[in-house]
Design a protein around this motif. Structure first.
Motif, mmCIF file in Angstrom:
data_model
loop_
_atom_site.group_PDB
_atom_site.id
_atom_site.type_symbol
_atom_site.label_atom_id
_atom_site.label_comp_id
_atom_site.label_asym_id
_atom_site.label_seq_id
_atom_site.Cartn_x
_atom_site.Cartn_y
_atom_site.Cartn_z
ATOM 1 N N GLU A 333 0.835 -1.204 0.000
ATOM 2 C CA GLU A 333 0.000 0.000 0.000
ATOM 3 C C GLU A 333 0.867 1.249 0.000
ATOM 4 O O GLU A 333 0.593 2.214 -0.718
ATOM 5 C CB GLU A 333 -0.918 -0.021 1.223
ATOM 6 N N LEU A 337 0.952 4.003 -3.056
ATOM 7 C CA LEU A 337 0.554 5.372 -2.753
ATOM 8 C C LEU A 337 1.691 6.347 -3.023
ATOM 9 O O LEU A 337 1.483 7.438 -3.576
ATOM 10 C CB LEU A 337 0.102 5.462 -1.299
ATOM 11 N N ARG A 341 1.492 9.350 -5.757
ATOM 12 C CA ARG A 341 1.644 10.748 -5.348
ATOM 13 C C ARG A 341 2.905 11.387 -5.926
ATOM 14 O O ARG A 341 2.930 12.586 -6.202
ATOM 15 C CB ARG A 341 1.634 10.833 -3.824
ATOM 16 N N GLU A 347 -6.050 12.029 -7.177
ATOM 17 C CA GLU A 347 -6.433 11.007 -6.208
ATOM 18 C C GLU A 347 -7.938 10.813 -6.101
ATOM 19 O O GLU A 347 -8.414 9.702 -5.872
ATOM 20 C CB GLU A 347 -5.852 11.344 -4.832
ATOM 21 N N ARG A 351 -9.455 7.239 -6.668
ATOM 22 C CA ARG A 351 -10.259 6.572 -5.636
ATOM 23 C C ARG A 351 -11.605 6.125 -6.200
ATOM 24 O O ARG A 351 -12.080 5.027 -5.909
ATOM 25 C CB ARG A 351 -10.480 7.498 -4.438
ATOM 26 N N PRO A 542 -5.581 1.354 0.683
ATOM 27 C CA PRO A 542 -4.604 2.429 0.577
ATOM 28 C C PRO A 542 -5.247 3.788 0.405
ATOM 29 O O PRO A 542 -4.700 4.806 0.809
ATOM 30 C CB PRO A 542 -3.790 2.048 -0.661
ATOM 31 N N LEU A 543 -6.456 3.807 -0.169
ATOM 32 C CA LEU A 543 -7.127 5.074 -0.392
ATOM 33 C C LEU A 543 -7.705 5.613 0.904
ATOM 34 O O LEU A 543 -7.604 6.799 1.215
ATOM 35 C CB LEU A 543 -8.244 4.879 -1.424
ATOM 36 N N ALA A 546 -4.917 6.747 2.975
ATOM 37 C CA ALA A 546 -4.356 7.992 2.453
ATOM 38 C C ALA A 546 -5.166 9.189 2.915
ATOM 39 O O ALA A 546 -4.627 10.232 3.279
ATOM 40 C CB ALA A 546 -4.331 7.941 0.922
#
Length: 553
Positions: A333, A337, A341, A347, A351, A542-543, A546
């Motif tokens: 993850e 990410l 980024r 994002e 997502r 991971p979203l 984040a």
């Protein structure tokens, strides 16, 4: 995280196999229903897979035969313990071999195991995981080094996290072949030793500069070469037991080097504490260790029997329920990410596409459109999140750029096959329809290529359903599957005509992949009896992490 492995009511036995350049190692573990685990067996056998390889990057037929024989015996042994799953990786020798495909095919055909070839940085990460997880470091920061037959991996970090990973093409077999092949039976002259030492120093100079200013409280060595050098020091220099077990000082290492270099091979085999099977390559291993210790001003190093195979175990545990590692984000993850980024992805759109892709995947499984499991779902999740990453280079043909970036990134936690799958899924999220002949997966079996086509199709649909990047589609799910037709319900509060057109444009591609016509129905939220799941707690892991934790570091 979603898609974590489950043990089951009766437990599970897994064998972890590390196919190195010099030796093959195996760890057999029982995972218990109460989320504990027990080590059933540890095995190690020299196979010298990399012997004679590094001149032309070709593994010899004899070396392949030896490796297959050792692995076959290990697999047979593991099965006597009831092993039902095998996690096998290969490192430097396989990584660099131009005939890698022959080796992997032999493992599949003769040993019945699928072997993953991992990158140098992934090898360093797994070694760190395996070693750090077995030590109590507290607030200390440690320098970790593992000297293999073909490569040397180092890391810097504490109990929970590493701050540096590096892999060098420096190994005991490699350097022996490069510098000592002409006189293996004889002593090693001081000038020969200095030449090898300078070669190692040149290879590590930039990394040493980065580390020199870092705090190092402890040095840890995890390879067979380092452990054998410590054994020699203990038995040849400190037979009275005055040296703490498993500790090798820089001063003692220098004395050992002088002794070993002064002796011909046959006499070297008789040195107290030495492993006779390592006598021909131990000097090259000592050069690497001594150079690192001198350059980093390390007075001593502590040895450990833990290593890559233990890292495979820890990595496996991190994907099981109730075995959390490293806090909220797993290495996978975190690396996904960070890559997204670092390339400035949108994002919010990423997502939304990921959420929709997973809804499509899950509902497709519910209506028996596929039988894929957690592993495929996880790759879909990450590929969907990164599908637009190529826009970092240019929007024009950004799907092709996405493929290139993902394929060539060091995504920690993934093997090369998984990276190739994600790269191809991202590549076909737009423009050309996914076809097997268009996939850049020449070494994949037909069913593996078919998996990529299916997952790519799900990302194409999800991308179409967020065509405006406005998040207009709240949910998408397959609700009915008939012989010739399958129905996809789209739930949206406002007009989403662009999204509908986009999904309809994928009907032909969908029929090619699944053999059924795709029917799309738009439904207003008020007519659907379901809870809204579009919140942080149910976003892909991971979203959600984040959003809660901010930018990854």
């Amino acid at each position: 995280m979603k898609g974590k492995k489950k043990i089951g009511a009766t437990g599970r036995i897994v064998a972890f196999i590390d196919i190195g350049t010099n030796s093959v190692r195996m760890l057999v573990v029982r995972f218990n229903p109460n989320h504990s685990y027990s080590v059933l067996s540890r095995q190690k056998q020299q196979a010298r897979l990399g012997e004679g390889e590094f001149d032309d990057d070709v593994i010899t037929p004899e070396a392949i035969d030896r490796a297959c024989m050792v692995c076959r015996k290990f697999v047979e042994l593991a099965k006597t313990f009831g092993a039902e799953e095998f996690v096998a990786v290969a490192t430097s020798a396989a990584r660099e071999a131009t005939n890698q495909n022959i080796l992997l095919e032999r493992f599949r055909e003769e040993v019945q195991i699928d072997v993953r070839v991992i990158s140098g940085l992934e090898e360093a990460r797994l070694i760190y995981l395996g070693v750090a997880s077995g030590m109590h470091l507290g607030e200390k920061q440690a320098f970790f080094i593992d000297i293999g037959g073909g490569s040397t991996e180092i890391s810097l970090g504490g109990q929970q996290q590493f701050t540096l990973l590096e892999s060098f093409r420096l190994g005991a077999i490699r350097l022996t072949g490069m510098f000592l092949a002409d006189n293996p039976p004889g002593p090693v002259r001081p000038d020969q030793y200095r030449v090898i030492q300078q070669y190692v120093r040149n290879a590590i100079i930039h990394t040493v500069q980065k580390i020199k200013n870092q705090k190092i409280d402890l040095a840890v060595g995890s390879s067979g070469s380092i452990m054998n050098l410590a054994d020699i020091a203990a038995k040849a220099l400190h037979p009275e037991g005055s040296l703490p077990a498993g500790v090798l000082t820089c001063r003692d290492l220098k004395k050992i080097v002088e002794i070993l270099c002064s002796l011909p091979l046959e006499e070297r085999r008789k040195v107290p504490g030495i492993n006779p099977e390592r006598a021909d390559i131990i000097i090259a291993g000592a050069v690497i260790l001594e150079t690192f210790m001198k350059e980093l001003a390390l007075d001593s190093i502590t040895t450990t029997g833990r290593g890559l195979q233990d890292g495979l175990l820890m990595d496996y545990l991190s994907r099981m329920e109730d075995f959390p590692l490293f806090g909220t984000l797993s290495p996978r993850e975190r690396s996904v990410l960070q890559l997204g980024r670092s390339c400035g992805i949108n994002e919010a759109h990423a997502r939304n596409v990921t959420r929709l892709a997973l809804e499509i995947f899950d509902s497709a499984k519910d209506v028996k459109l596929h039988e894929y499991g957690d592993n495929e779902r996880e790759l879909l999740e990450y590929a969907a999140f990164l599908h637009d990453i190529g826009s970092f280079i240019s929007f024009t043909n950004h799907h092709a750029h996405s493929y290139y970036i993902i394929k060539n990134s060091e995504l920690l936690g993934f093997d090369q096959k998984e990276i190739d799958m994600m790269a191809n899924i991202a590549r076909f999220h737009r423009k050309k329809k996914p076809r097997k002949k268009r996939l850049d997966l020449p070494d994949f079996a037909d069913h593996e290529q078919g998996t990529v086509l299916v997952l790519a199709m799900f990302v194409r649909l999800a991308e179409s359903l967020d065509r405006s990047h406005a998040g207009l589609v709240q949910h998408a799910e397959f609700v009915r599957a008939e012989k010739n037709e399958i129905v996809l319900d789209i739930i949206a509060e406002t007009d989403c005509q662009l999204e509908i057109w986009g999904a309809e444009a994928e009907q032909r591609a969908f029929e090619k992949v699944f053999g059924r016509h795709l029917k799309i129905e738009v439904i207003a939220p008020s007519s659907v009896n379901r809870e809204d799941t579009n919140d942080e707690d149910t976003l892909p892991v991971p979203l959600a992490a984040a959003k809660k934790n901010g930018p990854a570091r």
